[in-house]
Enzyme design. Structure first.
Site, short mmCIF file in Angstrom:
data_model
loop_
_atom_site.label_atom_id
_atom_site.label_comp_id
_atom_site.label_asym_id
_atom_site.label_seq_id
_atom_site.Cartn_x
_atom_site.Cartn_y
_atom_site.Cartn_z
N CYS A 142 0.83 -1.21 0.00
CA CYS A 142 0.00 0.00 0.00
C CYS A 142 0.86 1.26 0.00
CB CYS A 142 -0.99 -0.03 1.16
SG CYS A 142 -2.40 1.09 0.90
N HIS A 235 -4.36 -4.37 0.48
CA HIS A 235 -4.03 -4.96 1.78
C HIS A 235 -4.48 -6.43 1.82
CE1 HIS A 235 -2.55 -1.55 4.14
NE2 HIS A 235 -3.44 -0.80 3.52
N GLU A 237 -3.28 -8.76 3.38
CA GLU A 237 -3.08 -9.33 4.72
C GLU A 237 -4.23 -9.03 5.67
OE1 GLU A 237 -1.90 -5.09 5.25
OE2 GLU A 237 -1.71 -6.57 3.65
#
Length: 305
Positions: A142, A235, A237
């Protein structure tokens, strides 16, 4: 094989309850094996949440991974207890002579500032330069990806009309690269950002190869130098509830925030979100560790004297 972390890191207990194989330092020392040394430069405000998210992603591989958490010195974290940072993190000065097989640089909530206005920008530039000689492959997430694209290739970020927030559909663009091996033609991934690097700027940079993109969210995944640099604009994760937590946080602050796109079932923010991106996220991290870290890093790689 497990991820190797410090014995009393708070995330360890949570990961073990999720049946994720975590090896503490004492057991790891008893094994004659060369673990992959992976650093995580954690620039996110809620550091313990990000630790847990990234450790989950790194655990889905047959490789043993020895994790070192890194922090910048020129910024005081307001959302993580100082004792946690002192106990579990090392500064860049403390690790600058070490070599890492892989490094993850996270996002940060500073995207609406100019890069040069960020209080740790000078230190981050040092880290970017250090990566060239001390890291086999770096995985930028990001804002970390935007900052690296600006530093290495001079690509500017631009302000979006409104926050890109929610789940977006992406298409794999280059199946010959191992980075997206095992991906479906289309996949969803979370985004949460106010800025972007224009698709044309990335496409026109001869050093960069676009691996996945979205009509609405732009480039999601690109890489350079045969995988020495991996840039992820979203993102992957994120946990199931991360976007909801951000949404309710901003509502509580009275901010003009849109509901996360295609996230809550039936657009009802009282319903529990479906988890639809974990499999591709795990595949992405596993491919990175296997093909761009493990396969390329030297077996013996000595630290600086």
């Amino acid at each position: 094989m497990p991820i190797r972390i410090q014995n009393d890191l708070p995330a360890k207990e949570i990961l073990e309850k999720e049946n994720i194989f975590v090896m503490d330092e004492s057991r790891a020392l008893s094994q004659e094996i060369r673990p992959l040394k992976v650093g995580i430069l954690n620039l996110m405000p809620l550091k313990e949440d990000t630790e847990l998210q990234l450790l989950r992603s790194l655990s889905n591989t047959p490789l043993q991974v020895d994790v070192t958490f890194i922090t910048v010195t020129n910024h005081e974290s307001k959302h993580t207890d100082k004792s946690h940072l002192n106990k579990f993190y090392q500064t860049f000065e403390e690790i600058r002579k070490k070599r890492f097989d892989g490094l993850i640089i996270t996002g940060a909530p500073v995207e609406q500032m100019e890069f040069e206005e960020v209080d740790y920008w000078t230190e981050l530039r040092e880290i970017f330069a250090w990566c060239e000689s001390h890291v086999t492959s770096t995985f930028y997430i990001c804002w970390g990806a935007q900052a690296a694209l600006y530093y290495y290739y001079g690509l500017p970020k631009v302000q979006l009309p409104q926050k890109l927030f929610g789940l977006y559909r992406h298409r794999v663009m280059n199946r010959k690269e191992p980075l997206v091996r095992g991906f479906d033609d289309y996949f969803v991934a979370p985004h949460s950002r106010h800025t972007t690097v224009p698709r044309d700027a990335i496409a026109n940079c001869l050093d960069l190869k676009i691996m996945a993109e979205s009509e609405e969210a732009g480039v999601f995944l690109c890489m350079a130098e045969g995988g020495k640099k991996i840039f992820v604009m979203g993102h992957p994760e994120y946990d199931r509830m991360t976007l909801e937590n951000e949404y309710k946080r901003d509502l509580g602050k009275g901010l003009d925030i849109q509901m996360p796109r295609d996230y809550f079932p039936d657009g009802d923010d009282t319903k529990r979100p479906d988890l639809m991106w974990r499999a591709h996220a795990n595949t992405l991290y596993t491919n990175w560790l296997n093909y761009y870290v493990y396969q390329l890093t030297p077996y013996i790689w000595e630290d600086d004297k």
